[in-house]
Motif scaffolding. Sequence first.
Motif, mmCIF file in Angstrom:
data_model
loop_
_atom_site.group_PDB
_atom_site.id
_atom_site.type_symbol
_atom_site.label_atom_id
_atom_site.label_comp_id
_atom_site.label_asym_id
_atom_site.label_seq_id
_atom_site.Cartn_x
_atom_site.Cartn_y
_atom_site.Cartn_z
ATOM 1 N N ILE A 7 0.839 -1.206 0.000
ATOM 2 C CA ILE A 7 0.000 0.000 0.000
ATOM 3 C C ILE A 7 0.870 1.250 0.000
ATOM 4 C CG2 ILE A 7 -1.589 1.370 1.420
ATOM 5 C CD1 ILE A 7 -2.908 -1.264 2.267
ATOM 6 N N ARG A 8 1.929 1.233 0.800
ATOM 7 C CA ARG A 8 2.829 2.387 0.851
ATOM 8 C C ARG A 8 3.464 2.655 -0.514
ATOM 9 N NH1 ARG A 8 7.180 2.848 5.322
ATOM 10 N NH2 ARG A 8 7.248 4.908 4.337
ATOM 11 N N LEU A 9 3.863 1.583 -1.220
ATOM 12 C CA LEU A 9 4.468 1.765 -2.547
ATOM 13 C C LEU A 9 3.476 2.384 -3.528
ATOM 14 C CD1 LEU A 9 6.547 -1.516 -3.007
ATOM 15 C CD2 LEU A 9 7.406 0.800 -2.647
ATOM 16 N N ILE A 10 2.237 1.926 -3.459
ATOM 17 C CA ILE A 10 1.209 2.470 -4.350
ATOM 18 C C ILE A 10 0.983 3.952 -4.062
ATOM 19 C CG2 ILE A 10 -1.244 2.375 -4.974
ATOM 20 C CD1 ILE A 10 -1.111 -0.650 -4.413
ATOM 21 N N VAL A 11 0.866 4.291 -2.781
ATOM 22 C CA VAL A 11 0.639 5.687 -2.395
ATOM 23 C C VAL A 11 1.830 6.555 -2.781
ATOM 24 C CG1 VAL A 11 0.307 7.247 -0.441
ATOM 25 C CG2 VAL A 11 -0.951 5.087 -0.527
ATOM 26 N N GLN A 12 3.047 6.038 -2.559
ATOM 27 C CA GLN A 12 4.241 6.802 -2.922
ATOM 28 C C GLN A 12 4.298 7.058 -4.423
ATOM 29 O OE1 GLN A 12 7.414 4.436 -1.298
ATOM 30 N NE2 GLN A 12 7.022 5.075 0.810
ATOM 31 N N ARG A 13 3.908 6.050 -5.203
ATOM 32 C CA ARG A 13 3.897 6.223 -6.651
ATOM 33 C C ARG A 13 2.884 7.291 -7.061
ATOM 34 N NH1 ARG A 13 1.915 1.687 -11.042
ATOM 35 N NH2 ARG A 13 1.943 3.041 -12.880
ATOM 36 N N LEU A 14 1.708 7.256 -6.433
ATOM 37 C CA LEU A 14 0.670 8.236 -6.745
ATOM 38 C C LEU A 14 1.117 9.637 -6.368
ATOM 39 C CD1 LEU A 14 -2.171 8.975 -7.649
ATOM 40 C CD2 LEU A 14 -3.004 8.325 -5.376
ATOM 41 N N ASP A 22 2.100 14.926 -13.316
ATOM 42 C CA ASP A 22 1.547 13.889 -14.181
ATOM 43 C C ASP A 22 0.300 13.317 -13.515
ATOM 44 O OD1 ASP A 22 1.083 11.935 -16.057
ATOM 45 O OD2 ASP A 22 2.672 10.589 -15.338
ATOM 46 N N ARG A 23 -0.815 14.024 -13.655
ATOM 47 C CA ARG A 23 -2.034 13.601 -12.978
ATOM 48 C C ARG A 23 -2.570 12.319 -13.596
ATOM 49 N NH1 ARG A 23 -7.362 13.357 -12.805
ATOM 50 N NH2 ARG A 23 -8.448 13.937 -10.878
ATOM 51 N N PRO A 24 -2.800 11.291 -12.763
ATOM 52 C CA PRO A 24 -3.333 10.027 -13.290
ATOM 53 C C PRO A 24 -4.733 10.229 -13.870
ATOM 54 C CG PRO A 24 -2.467 9.758 -11.066
ATOM 55 C CD PRO A 24 -2.551 11.218 -11.318
ATOM 56 N N SER A 25 -5.069 9.392 -14.819
ATOM 57 C CA SER A 25 -6.413 9.445 -15.383
ATOM 58 C C SER A 25 -7.406 8.886 -14.368
ATOM 59 C CB SER A 25 -6.472 8.621 -16.669
ATOM 60 O OG SER A 25 -6.279 7.245 -16.380
ATOM 61 N N ASP A 26 -8.702 9.081 -14.642
ATOM 62 C CA ASP A 26 -9.721 8.542 -13.745
ATOM 63 C C ASP A 26 -9.615 7.026 -13.641
ATOM 64 O OD1 ASP A 26 -10.648 11.087 -13.324
ATOM 65 O OD2 ASP A 26 -12.337 10.940 -14.719
ATOM 66 N N ASP A 27 -9.324 6.361 -14.752
ATOM 67 C CA ASP A 27 -9.182 4.903 -14.730
ATOM 68 C C ASP A 27 -7.988 4.479 -13.880
ATOM 69 O OD1 ASP A 27 -11.376 4.507 -16.316
ATOM 70 O OD2 ASP A 27 -10.244 4.324 -18.183
ATOM 71 N N GLU A 28 -6.882 5.227 -13.982
ATOM 72 C CA GLU A 28 -5.704 4.904 -13.183
ATOM 73 C C GLU A 28 -5.975 5.119 -11.697
ATOM 74 O OE1 GLU A 28 -1.782 5.786 -15.874
ATOM 75 O OE2 GLU A 28 -2.956 7.524 -15.242
ATOM 76 N N LEU A 29 -6.683 6.208 -11.383
ATOM 77 C CA LEU A 29 -7.031 6.462 -9.988
ATOM 78 C C LEU A 29 -7.928 5.353 -9.437
ATOM 79 C CD1 LEU A 29 -7.693 10.325 -9.992
ATOM 80 C CD2 LEU A 29 -5.868 9.109 -8.785
ATOM 81 N N LEU A 30 -8.879 4.927 -10.256
ATOM 82 C CA LEU A 30 -9.770 3.850 -9.836
ATOM 83 C C LEU A 30 -8.980 2.566 -9.602
ATOM 84 C CD1 LEU A 30 -12.639 2.886 -9.291
ATOM 85 C CD2 LEU A 30 -12.873 2.404 -11.738
ATOM 86 N N ASP A 31 -7.986 2.306 -10.453
ATOM 87 C CA ASP A 31 -7.150 1.115 -10.285
ATOM 88 C C ASP A 31 -6.342 1.205 -8.991
ATOM 89 O OD1 ASP A 31 -5.891 -1.377 -11.300
ATOM 90 O OD2 ASP A 31 -4.095 -0.121 -11.344
ATOM 91 N N PHE A 32 -5.800 2.404 -8.696
ATOM 92 C CA PHE A 32 -5.071 2.604 -7.446
ATOM 93 C C PHE A 32 -5.967 2.275 -6.248
ATOM 94 C CE2 PHE A 32 -2.099 5.764 -9.619
ATOM 95 C CZ PHE A 32 -1.001 4.936 -9.509
ATOM 96 N N VAL A 33 -7.185 2.822 -6.274
ATOM 97 C CA VAL A 33 -8.107 2.640 -5.155
ATOM 98 C C VAL A 33 -8.473 1.165 -4.992
ATOM 99 C CG1 VAL A 33 -10.433 3.137 -4.299
ATOM 100 C CG2 VAL A 33 -9.042 4.969 -5.282
ATOM 101 N N ARG A 34 -8.737 0.493 -6.095
ATOM 102 C CA ARG A 34 -9.100 -0.923 -6.019
ATOM 103 C C ARG A 34 -7.966 -1.761 -5.456
ATOM 104 N NH1 ARG A 34 -12.094 -1.396 -11.951
ATOM 105 N NH2 ARG A 34 -14.189 -0.786 -11.239
#
Length: 217
Positions: A7-14, A22-34
């Motif tokens: 989880i920390r790696l995902i958050v750090q990447r975001l 480099d704002r992630p797209s809505d689909d990328e954000l949804l993938d992060f959340v999932r």
Amino acid sequence: MSPLAAIRLIVQRLVSQLRGGDRPSDDELLDFVRRIDRLAAKANTIVDELRVDDAHATRDGLPIGQADVDVEDVVGEAIAIHAEALARAGCSVFVSRQDGLKRLRGRWDRRALERLFSNLFQNVARHAPGAPIEVIFSRRRDRLHVHFADRGPGMRPAPDGTRRVREPAEPGRHGLGLHIIQSAVVELKGHVSLRSAPGAGTVYDIDLPFLAADDDG
């Protein structure tokens, strides 16, 4: 890698993407959340398992969760799971037996053994890069002794100066990894002593009850 570490790696990447413009797209954000949701659910399951006290519950004459298990199989699986992390950290692993011990099949809770060895290897890969790991098994009658040592940088003593730990540590005091290791040992009805000092590596001496598997006599 533990769920919380992932989880920390995902958050750090975001965060890195956002800071870099480099704002992630809505689909990328949804993938992060999932992904975070799945990992959080897995972490919650681990915490729930640590809270379960099934010492008096039985099934087929054995405490619930116990089965005939080969400890070396569990160790081999843990090494395979963390092979990439261990290789990246430059940590070699040596496993051996003493006292003429031929087999390591006994009755244990396999999930607790998996948590124990997985976190032992994970801690070395994360905190002691380049350190060789030595795992030595020995048996004294109805007890199995596991000597797990690394030649890494070691750990500083706890604030109260203690170095030998026999009860579960508070997660915030010694770290979640050590807390899981100690909790797994307690769940296996064993005990663990920890010896470590800066520059002297870290040694876990783990003592577990050894009830031989049915076909081992």
